[in-house]
Design a protein around this motif. Structure first.
Motif, PDB file in Angstrom:
ATOM      1  N   ASP A  30       0.782  -1.208   0.018  1.00  0.00           N
ATOM      2  CA  ASP A  30       0.088  -0.227   0.030  1.00  0.00           C
ATOM      3  C   ASP A  30       0.804   1.290  -0.070  1.00  0.00           C
ATOM      4  O   ASP A  30       2.045   1.142  -0.131  1.00  0.00           O
ATOM      5  CB  ASP A  30      -0.982   0.063   1.036  1.00  0.00           C
ATOM      6  CG  ASP A  30      -0.068   0.061   2.550  1.00  0.00           C
ATOM      7  OD1 ASP A  30       0.993   0.112   2.520  1.00  0.00           O
ATOM      8  OD2 ASP A  30      -0.905  -0.445   3.447  1.00  0.00           O
ATOM      9  N   HIS A 111       1.777   1.361  -6.825  1.00  0.00           N
ATOM     10  CA  HIS A 111       2.024   2.787  -6.597  1.00  0.00           C
ATOM     11  C   HIS A 111       3.579   2.787  -7.493  1.00  0.00           C
ATOM     12  O   HIS A 111       3.711   4.210  -7.624  1.00  0.00           O
ATOM     13  CB  HIS A 111       2.450   3.020  -4.968  1.00  0.00           C
ATOM     14  CG  HIS A 111       1.107   3.020  -4.311  1.00  0.00           C
ATOM     15  ND1 HIS A 111       0.517   4.297  -4.280  1.00  0.00           N
ATOM     16  CD2 HIS A 111       0.577   2.128  -3.497  1.00  0.00           C
ATOM     17  CE1 HIS A 111      -0.806   4.024  -3.710  1.00  0.00           C
ATOM     18  NE2 HIS A 111      -0.760   2.927  -3.315  1.00  0.00           N
ATOM     19  N   GLU A 148      -5.790   5.466  -2.069  1.00  0.00           N
ATOM     20  CA  GLU A 148      -4.645   5.894  -1.036  1.00  0.00           C
ATOM     21  C   GLU A 148      -3.982   7.058  -1.395  1.00  0.00           C
ATOM     22  O   GLU A 148      -3.507   7.776  -0.489  1.00  0.00           O
ATOM     23  CB  GLU A 148      -3.857   4.675  -1.035  1.00  0.00           C
ATOM     24  CG  GLU A 148      -4.383   3.363  -0.717  1.00  0.00           C
ATOM     25  CD  GLU A 148      -3.650   2.200  -0.891  1.00  0.00           C
ATOM     26  OE1 GLU A 148      -4.136   0.932  -0.537  1.00  0.00           O
ATOM     27  OE2 GLU A 148      -2.698   2.174  -1.259  1.00  0.00           O
ATOM     28  N   ARG A 149      -3.980   7.479  -2.433  1.00  0.00           N
ATOM     29  CA  ARG A 149      -3.375   8.858  -2.964  1.00  0.00           C
ATOM     30  C   ARG A 149      -4.145   9.849  -2.940  1.00  0.00           C
ATOM     31  O   ARG A 149      -3.965  11.166  -3.270  1.00  0.00           O
ATOM     32  CB  ARG A 149      -2.631   8.814  -4.339  1.00  0.00           C
ATOM     33  CG  ARG A 149      -1.613   7.726  -4.228  1.00  0.00           C
ATOM     34  CD  ARG A 149      -0.717   7.720  -5.541  1.00  0.00           C
ATOM     35  NE  ARG A 149       0.504   6.749  -5.530  1.00  0.00           N
ATOM     36  CZ  ARG A 149       1.700   7.231  -5.759  1.00  0.00           C
ATOM     37  NH1 ARG A 149       1.893   8.481  -5.871  1.00  0.00           N
ATOM     38  NH2 ARG A 149       2.679   6.364  -5.816  1.00  0.00           N
TER      39      ARG A 149
END
Length: 530
Positions: A30, A111, A148-149
C-alpha cells in the motif's frame, strides 16, 4: 503445467530486486509500505525526464519496444503546438494467457506504476490519467491505489485519474483500442492508424505506455541513471520481468537483469534440460530451437539475433513428450477466436490458418502444408490492427522451428506423440467475445432514409456508400459488438435497422423468450421511451 495461469503466480528474483522490492515483505505494497520500501520521489522536469529515459535506454515493455523518450518528446511537442493539455494512459491490459508480469505489478506494487505515470503527467502538464485494466484483481488493486493517494475523477481536481475497465481480450490491449474505449467507444482497434502522441484520448496528445515501463521510469528517477545502468547490459541496462510457463514445474514471474543466460531462467522454473523449443515473446512471438535457447541471454538484441523475440516477456519451453504442432494448433484456434471480426484477414484469415494447420495434422499432406503457408502469407500486413500479423508470425515460426515434426505429419501421417496442452489458454467457461453472436444487422430499405446514425454508432459493421445510404455487405455481429449493435438499432430514427437471428452462435443457443404482455392501461402504440 496445464490449465490457465493464476492472476498472481509465484514471483522470483535473480540478483537484487528493483521492480519487485518489498514483495518479500507483504503481498501488496500500500502507499505507506511503498514509501518505506522505495522512499519519496521528487518531480522531474520534462526534458530532464526525457534525457533520463535516453540515458537508461528505456523502451516500452509491452511488446513493441518503442523508445520512451521519443514518445515523451512527441507528446510534449504536439501539446505545445496545439495549446492543449495532454493525457497520460497506463496500459495494464494484459490479456494474453501466457503473460502475467503487468498483472503482478498492478496487484502487488501499484504505486510504483503510479509514480512513473504521475512523473510523466507532471512533466507534461497533463491533467488526466487513465489506467486501463481487464481483470477484477487489477481493477480492485489500482482503484484502491488511487484512493490511497486521494486521486479521483471528480471535475475540478488538479489531476483527474480513473481506472478504465475493458473486457479481457487479446485486441483490447492494443493502444488504439484502449484509447477508443476511454472515449466511450467499443474496446476495439478503429481500423486506421492514428498516432496517439498527436491525437489520442479526446483528440488530445496522449502518452500511452504499459505498466512495467512506467514502473521502470519510477525506479530510474529514484536511483539515477548511473546506478540504474550498473545493473544489466551496457546497451540494455536494468532488469526485465518475464513470465515463465509452458512445460515448467513452477510457473512464475521473475525479475532478472538483462544479460543473464536464458537457460538459467528456464532452470529456475523447472523447465526440461533440453527442450525441443522455447516460445519467446508470447503468442505473437517466435520459437527458439534448443540450441538457440541454450546460447541466448535475456535481452532484446540477443533474442532477436537468434530468431526469437522479447515481446511482452513471456517465455514458454516445450519438452520432448508433446507434439509441438498440436500445441500450436490449440493456440492458433484461440488466436482465431480472439478476432474482433472487423476485417477479412482477421475474421476469415485466422480461422482459415488454424483450419489449415489442423489439415496438416490430420494427414492433408504437402497440399495442406502449401495451403497453410499461402493463407499465412496472405494475412500479413492487411489487418485493422497487429493481431493478424502477430498470429501469422506465430504460425510461420512454428512451421520453421519444428521441421522434423512437420515432415512426420506431412509425409508419415503423424509424429506419434499426444498433445499435452502445456501452453496456457483461458479455462473452461471462457466466453469468447470474438465469437459470432448468432445475429446480424439487417436494413429495411423501404424505411431507410439515409440518416447515417447507424454508421456512426457501429462503423465496424456498417459504412455509408457514395449515395449516403448504409452498405451492409456482411453485418454478422460478434459478441463483442452485440451491445453497440443494439444501440444502433435503437437510435435509428426511421426504425429501419434490426437484429436478425442467423441460426448459429450464442443467440441461437439461447431459448426463445416468451412475449411479454403489455402493462395494464398502456396502449400498444405508445412510444414506450424510457
Amino acid at each position: 503445467m496445464t490449465g490457465p495461469l493464476p492472476d498472481v503466480p509465484e514471483v522470483r528474483v535473480v540478483g537484487l530486486p528493483q521492480l519487485t522490492s518489498g514483495f518479500d515483505l507483504v503481498e501488496r505494497l500500500d502507499l505507506a509500505m511503498h514509501l518505506k520500501v522505495h522512499g519519496p520521489l521528487d518531480p522531474v522536469g520534462g526534458e530532464r525526464l526525457a534525457a533520463l529515459s535516453d540515458e537508461i535506454s528505456l523502451r516500452g515493455r509491452g511488446g513493441a519496444g518503442f523508445p520512451f523518450a521519443t514518445k515523451l518528446r512527441a507528446v510534449a511537442q504536439a501539446a505545445i503546438k496545439r495549446g492543449v493539455r495532454p493525457v497520460v494512459v497506463v496500459n495494464g491490459s494484459e490479456d494474453e494467457p501466457a503473460c502475467r508480469k503487468d498483472t503482478v505489478l498492478i496487484n502487488r506494487g501499484p504505486h510504483l506504476i503510479l509514480d512513473g505515470a504521475l512523473l510523466a503527467a507532471e512533466a507534461l502538464g497533463a491533467r488526466t490519467l487513465i489506467i486501463g485494466v481487464t481483470r477484477d484483481s487489477t481493477e480492485a488493486s489500482m482503484t484502491a491505489a488511487l484512493a490511497e493517494r486521494g486521486l479521483t475523477d471528480r471535475r475540478g481536481s488538479a489531476l483527474r485519474a480513473r481506472v478504465q475497465r475493458n473486457p479481457a481480450r487479446m485486441v483490447t490491449g492494443e493502444a488504439s483500442a484502449l484509447i477508443r474505449s476511454a472515449d466511450g467507444g467499443p474496446p476495439l482497434p478503429p481500423g486506421r492508424r492514428v498516432r496517439a502522441a498527436e491525437s489520442g484520448v479526446g483528440g488530445a496528445p496522449t502518452l500511452l505506455s504499459n505498466a512495467e515501463t512506467f514502473a521502470q521510469l519510477a525506479v530510474a528517477a529514484r536511483v539515477g541513471a548511473n546506478r540504474y545502468r550498473a545493473t544489466g547490459l551496457f546497451d540494455e541496462p536494468g532488469t526485465v520481468l518475464l513470465t515463465l510457463s509452458g512445460d515448467v514445474s513452477r510457473p512464475m514471474v521473475v525479475e532478472v537483469p538483462t544479460g543473464v543466460p536464458l537457460r538459467y531462467v528456464l532452470q529456475l522454473a523447472g523447465a526440461p534440460p533440453l527442450p525441443q523449443g522455447v516460445l519467446t515473446g508470447g503468442y505473437h512471438g517466435s520459437w527458439l530451437s534448443a540450441t538457440a535457447a541454450h546460447d541466448a541471454v535475456v535481452s532484446r538484441a540477443s533474442l532477436k539475433a537468434l530468431g526469437g523475440s522479447l515481446g511482452a516477456g513471456a517465455v514458454l519451453p516445450l519438452g520432448n513428450d508433446t507434439c509441438p504442432l498440436g500445441e500450436a494448433l490449440q493456440v492458433a484456434n484461440w488466436l482465431a477466436s480472439e478476432s474482433a471480426g472487423q476485417c477479412g484477414p482477421c475474421r476469415l484469415g485466422l480461422p482459415a490458418a488454424a483450419n489449415g494447420l489442423a489439415d496438416v495434422l490430420n494427414g492433408g499432406g504437402p497440399a495442406a502444408l502449401e495451403a497453410l503457408r499461402e493463407v499465412t502469407r496472405a494475412v500479413r500486413g492487411r489487418g485493422a490492427c497487429k493481431h493478424p500479423d502477430g498470429s501469422a508470425n506465430f504460425l510461420a515460426s512454428t512451421l520453421a522451428a519444428f521441421p522434423d515434426d512437420l515432415a512426420a505429419h506431412v509425409l508419415s501421417g503423424g509424429c506419434g506423440r499426444e498433445t499435452r496442452a502445456l501452453l496456457p489458454l483461458p479455462g473452461a467457461g471462457h466466453q469468447d467475445p470474438g465469437a459470432p453472436s448468432g445475429e446480424r444487422l439487417a436494413v429495411d430499405w423501404t424505411l431507410c432514409q439515409g440518416h447515417g446514425l447507424c454508421a456512426d454508432v457501429v462503423p465496424e459493421l456498417i459504412q455509408l456508400g457514395p449515395d449516403g445510404f448504409p452498405t451492409v455487405a456482411d453485418a454478422a455481429v460478434p459478441l463483442a459488438l452485440r451491445g453497440v449493435a443494439q444501440r444502433a438499432v435503437r437510435r435509428c430514427p426511421a426504425l429501419a435497422l434490426r437484429l436478425e437471428r442467423t441460426g448459429t452462435g450464442a443467440a441461437a443457443d439461447r431459448p426463445a423468450r416468451a412475449a411479454l404482455p403489455s402493462p395494464p392501461g398502456r396502449k400498444a402504440l405508445d412510444s414506450g421511451r424510457g
